[in-house]
Design a protein around this motif. Structure first.
Motif, PDB file in Angstrom:
ATOM      1  N   GLY A  61       0.773  -1.226   0.000  1.00 16.22           N
ATOM      2  CA  GLY A  61       0.000   0.000   0.000  1.00 16.22           C
ATOM      3  C   GLY A  61       0.808   1.281   0.000  1.00 16.22           C
ATOM      4  O   GLY A  61       0.248   2.368  -0.187  1.00 16.22           O
ATOM      5  N   ARG A  62       2.118   1.187   0.199  1.00 18.02           N
ATOM      6  CA  ARG A  62       2.965   2.379   0.165  1.00 18.02           C
ATOM      7  C   ARG A  62       3.311   2.729  -1.283  1.00 18.02           C
ATOM      8  O   ARG A  62       3.162   1.915  -2.189  1.00 18.02           O
ATOM      9  CB  ARG A  62       4.235   2.145   0.966  1.00 18.02           C
ATOM     10  N   THR A  63       3.813   3.937  -1.504  1.00 14.62           N
ATOM     11  CA  THR A  63       4.149   4.378  -2.854  1.00 14.62           C
ATOM     12  C   THR A  63       5.650   4.589  -2.999  1.00 14.62           C
ATOM     13  O   THR A  63       6.351   4.853  -2.005  1.00 14.62           O
ATOM     14  CB  THR A  63       3.441   5.697  -3.200  1.00 14.62           C
ATOM     15  N   PRO A  64       6.184   4.494  -4.221  1.00 13.36           N
ATOM     16  CA  PRO A  64       7.608   4.788  -4.437  1.00 13.36           C
ATOM     17  C   PRO A  64       8.000   6.178  -3.960  1.00 13.36           C
ATOM     18  O   PRO A  64       9.107   6.371  -3.434  1.00 13.36           O
ATOM     19  CB  PRO A  64       7.760   4.641  -5.959  1.00 13.36           C
ATOM     20  N   ALA A  65       7.120   7.148  -4.109  1.00 18.83           N
ATOM     21  CA  ALA A  65       7.439   8.514  -3.662  1.00 18.83           C
ATOM     22  C   ALA A  65       7.617   8.557  -2.140  1.00 18.83           C
ATOM     23  O   ALA A  65       8.519   9.250  -1.635  1.00 18.83           O
ATOM     24  CB  ALA A  65       6.338   9.474  -4.088  1.00 18.83           C
ATOM     25  N   GLU A  66       6.784   7.831  -1.397  1.00 17.87           N
ATOM     26  CA  GLU A  66       6.924   7.779   0.062  1.00 17.87           C
ATOM     27  C   GLU A  66       8.280   7.200   0.444  1.00 17.87           C
ATOM     28  O   GLU A  66       8.983   7.725   1.320  1.00 17.87           O
ATOM     29  CB  GLU A  66       5.833   6.909   0.668  1.00 17.87           C
ATOM     30  N   VAL A  67       8.641   6.098  -0.194  1.00 21.39           N
ATOM     31  CA  VAL A  67       9.894   5.420   0.141  1.00 21.39           C
ATOM     32  C   VAL A  67      11.090   6.302  -0.201  1.00 21.39           C
ATOM     33  O   VAL A  67      12.041   6.412   0.587  1.00 21.39           O
ATOM     34  CB  VAL A  67       9.975   4.068  -0.582  1.00 21.39           C
ATOM     35  N   THR A  68      11.078   6.946  -1.351  1.00 20.89           N
ATOM     36  CA  THR A  68      12.173   7.829  -1.727  1.00 20.89           C
ATOM     37  C   THR A  68      12.326   8.958  -0.713  1.00 20.89           C
ATOM     38  O   THR A  68      13.447   9.343  -0.352  1.00 20.89           O
ATOM     39  CB  THR A  68      11.943   8.405  -3.136  1.00 20.89           C
ATOM     40  N   ALA A  69      11.214   9.488  -0.219  1.00 21.57           N
ATOM     41  CA  ALA A  69      11.277  10.530   0.807  1.00 21.57           C
ATOM     42  C   ALA A  69      11.927   9.995   2.087  1.00 21.57           C
ATOM     43  O   ALA A  69      12.721  10.690   2.730  1.00 21.57           O
ATOM     44  CB  ALA A  69       9.887  11.069   1.100  1.00 21.57           C
ATOM     45  N   TYR A  70      11.615   8.762   2.469  1.00 16.69           N
ATOM     46  CA  TYR A  70      12.206   8.164   3.659  1.00 16.69           C
ATOM     47  C   TYR A  70      13.720   7.990   3.508  1.00 16.69           C
ATOM     48  O   TYR A  70      14.466   8.038   4.490  1.00 16.69           O
ATOM     49  CB  TYR A  70      11.584   6.795   3.948  1.00 16.69           C
ATOM     50  N   HIS A  90      40.595   8.711 -11.232  1.00 14.18           N
ATOM     51  CA  HIS A  90      41.556   7.662 -11.581  1.00 14.18           C
ATOM     52  C   HIS A  90      41.027   6.738 -12.672  1.00 14.18           C
ATOM     53  O   HIS A  90      41.545   5.634 -12.870  1.00 14.18           O
ATOM     54  CB  HIS A  90      41.926   6.861 -10.332  1.00 14.18           C
ATOM     55  N   ASN A  91      40.002   7.191 -13.372  1.00 15.66           N
ATOM     56  CA  ASN A  91      39.442   6.445 -14.504  1.00 15.66           C
ATOM     57  C   ASN A  91      38.909   5.079 -14.091  1.00 15.66           C
ATOM     58  O   ASN A  91      39.016   4.099 -14.836  1.00 15.66           O
ATOM     59  CB  ASN A  91      40.476   6.296 -15.633  1.00 15.66           C
ATOM     60  N   LEU A  92      38.341   5.029 -12.884  1.00 14.43           N
ATOM     61  CA  LEU A  92      37.682   3.832 -12.377  1.00 14.43           C
ATOM     62  C   LEU A  92      36.184   4.113 -12.303  1.00 14.43           C
ATOM     63  O   LEU A  92      35.768   5.138 -11.752  1.00 14.43           O
ATOM     64  CB  LEU A  92      38.191   3.475 -10.982  1.00 14.43           C
ATOM     65  N   VAL A  93      35.364   3.227 -12.827  1.00 12.61           N
ATOM     66  CA  VAL A  93      33.917   3.431 -12.817  1.00 12.61           C
ATOM     67  C   VAL A  93      33.345   2.888 -11.512  1.00 12.61           C
ATOM     68  O   VAL A  93      33.517   1.701 -11.205  1.00 12.61           O
ATOM     69  CB  VAL A  93      33.252   2.748 -14.023  1.00 12.61           C
ATOM     70  N   PRO A  94      32.676   3.721 -10.706  1.00  7.50           N
ATOM     71  CA  PRO A  94      32.104   3.247  -9.441  1.00  7.50           C
ATOM     72  C   PRO A  94      30.686   2.708  -9.622  1.00  7.50           C
ATOM     73  O   PRO A  94      29.812   3.381 -10.176  1.00  7.50           O
ATOM     74  CB  PRO A  94      32.103   4.514  -8.579  1.00  7.50           C
ATOM     75  N   PHE A  95      30.465   1.485  -9.164  1.00  6.08           N
ATOM     76  CA  PHE A  95      29.156   0.848  -9.228  1.00  6.08           C
ATOM     77  C   PHE A  95      28.702   0.495  -7.810  1.00  6.08           C
ATOM     78  O   PHE A  95      29.507   0.420  -6.878  1.00  6.08           O
ATOM     79  CB  PHE A  95      29.216  -0.453 -10.028  1.00  6.08           C
ATOM     80  N   LEU A  96      27.403   0.237  -7.665  1.00 10.67           N
ATOM     81  CA  LEU A  96      26.855  -0.335  -6.441  1.00 10.67           C
ATOM     82  C   LEU A  96      26.470  -1.779  -6.705  1.00 10.67           C
ATOM     83  O   LEU A  96      25.614  -2.048  -7.552  1.00 10.67           O
ATOM     84  CB  LEU A  96      25.618   0.449  -5.985  1.00 10.67           C
ATOM     85  N   ALA A  97      27.104  -2.697  -6.003  1.00 13.33           N
ATOM     86  CA  ALA A  97      26.753  -4.120  -6.080  1.00 13.33           C
ATOM     87  C   ALA A  97      26.118  -4.480  -4.746  1.00 13.33           C
ATOM     88  O   ALA A  97      26.812  -4.620  -3.733  1.00 13.33           O
ATOM     89  CB  ALA A  97      27.985  -4.970  -6.349  1.00 13.33           C
ATOM     90  N   THR A  98      24.805  -4.612  -4.724  1.00 14.66           N
ATOM     91  CA  THR A  98      24.077  -4.654  -3.466  1.00 14.66           C
ATOM     92  C   THR A  98      22.860  -5.553  -3.519  1.00 14.66           C
ATOM     93  O   THR A  98      22.322  -5.819  -4.599  1.00 14.66           O
ATOM     94  CB  THR A  98      23.634  -3.209  -3.088  1.00 14.66           C
ATOM     95  N   LEU A  99      22.429  -5.998  -2.344  1.00 17.80           N
ATOM     96  CA  LEU A  99      21.170  -6.724  -2.208  1.00 17.80           C
ATOM     97  C   LEU A  99      20.055  -5.803  -1.732  1.00 17.80           C
ATOM     98  O   LEU A  99      18.935  -6.263  -1.496  1.00 17.80           O
ATOM     99  CB  LEU A  99      21.318  -7.891  -1.220  1.00 17.80           C
ATOM    100  N   ALA A 100      20.349  -4.513  -1.585  1.00 15.30           N
ATOM    101  CA  ALA A 100      19.312  -3.552  -1.199  1.00 15.30           C
ATOM    102  C   ALA A 100      18.294  -3.427  -2.340  1.00 15.30           C
ATOM    103  O   ALA A 100      18.612  -3.625  -3.515  1.00 15.30           O
ATOM    104  CB  ALA A 100      19.929  -2.192  -0.905  1.00 15.30           C
ATOM    105  N   TRP A 101      17.053  -3.073  -1.987  1.00 16.81           N
ATOM    106  CA  TRP A 101      16.019  -2.900  -2.997  1.00 16.81           C
ATOM    107  C   TRP A 101      16.469  -1.896  -4.065  1.00 16.81           C
ATOM    108  O   TRP A 101      17.211  -0.962  -3.769  1.00 16.81           O
ATOM    109  CB  TRP A 101      14.723  -2.419  -2.356  1.00 16.81           C
ATOM    110  N   ASP A 102      16.002  -2.097  -5.288  1.00 17.88           N
ATOM    111  CA  ASP A 102      16.472  -1.260  -6.398  1.00 17.88           C
ATOM    112  C   ASP A 102      16.191   0.224  -6.193  1.00 17.88           C
ATOM    113  O   ASP A 102      16.946   1.080  -6.666  1.00 17.88           O
ATOM    114  CB  ASP A 102      15.898  -1.745  -7.737  1.00 17.88           C
ATOM    115  N   VAL A 103      15.134   0.567  -5.454  1.00 17.97           N
ATOM    116  CA  VAL A 103      14.842   1.972  -5.192  1.00 17.97           C
ATOM    117  C   VAL A 103      15.956   2.613  -4.365  1.00 17.97           C
ATOM    118  O   VAL A 103      16.265   3.803  -4.526  1.00 17.97           O
ATOM    119  CB  VAL A 103      13.464   2.123  -4.498  1.00 17.97           C
TER     120      VAL A 103
END
Length: 216
Positions: A61-70, A90-103
């Protein structure tokens, strides 16, 4: 062509002492259930998919906008901006490799300039979360995401580094050419090429600098 890439974990690494999931669950009202599930995952008695199903129910029942605000109040280590800037310089590309929700990954990419993130996703119907997982993700998915992201840059993971803290980082630590355990568990520290601790992510930079110097 990029010189390499660095894959950063989120929960326990960029988010100290807790997880983005627990931060959000505290605001959504199901933190006790998630803490129990995450502890079971860390202990190896529950899969990440099982923990994700438990967490997802609390988003109903929650919305993506609510979660982004949190996420504006998500606790983070200091030095993320500077560390991303160092990687870019240093010409290194930084990525996030994570199990956190995509939002969560999308928000951190927007705020700090990471190139891309991986992670599981939740089903949204008519603008609200249904409480069901749309796509699952686990530690092997993190490694496969890193392989794919590196390949898109014309790189092998042996020319990349990883920064993480726990069980979900071990497959990626095994495949990258260099790894830093940051504020990490004993298992992650034992598996990593180097170790760093503290409240500032810049603690990993001397190790990444050494890796660049010795691998060039």
């Amino acid at each position: 062509m990029s010189r390499g890439a660095v894959f950063f974990d989120v929960d326990g690494t960029l988010v100290p002492g807790t997880s983005s999931g627990q931060h959000l669950a505290g605001l959504l009202g199901h933190v006790a259930a998630l803490r129990e599930a995450e502890a079971a995952y860390d202990a190896g008695t529950m899969t990440n998919q099982e923990a994700s199903v438990i967490d997802a129910r609390g988003w109903t029942g929650r919305t993506p906008a609510e979660v982004t605000a949190y996420l504006a109040g998500l606790p983070l280590v200091t030095g993320i901006d500077a560390t991303v800037a160092w990687c870019r310089a240093h010409n290194l590309v930084p990525f996030l490799a994570t199990l956190a929700w995509d939002v969560v990954g999308a928000d951190l990419c927007r705020r700090f300039g990471f190139a891309r993130a991986c992670g599981p996703s939740l089903e949204v119907v008519r603008g609200s979360y249904t409480g069901r997982v749309l796509t699952h993700f686990d530690e092997w998915g993190k490694r496969d995401f890193a392989r794919s992201a590196a390949a898109a840059l014309g790189l092998d993971l042996s020319h990349c580094a990883a920064v993480g803290d726990s069980r979900s980082d071990l497959p990626l630590f095994a495949d990258t050419g260099f790894s830093v355990a940051f504020n990490a568990t004993p298992a992650a520290r034992a598996a990593a090429s180097a170790r760093a601790d503290g409240p500032d992510l810049r603690a990993v930079l001397p190790h990444l600098e050494h890796w660049l110097t010795t691998s060039s």
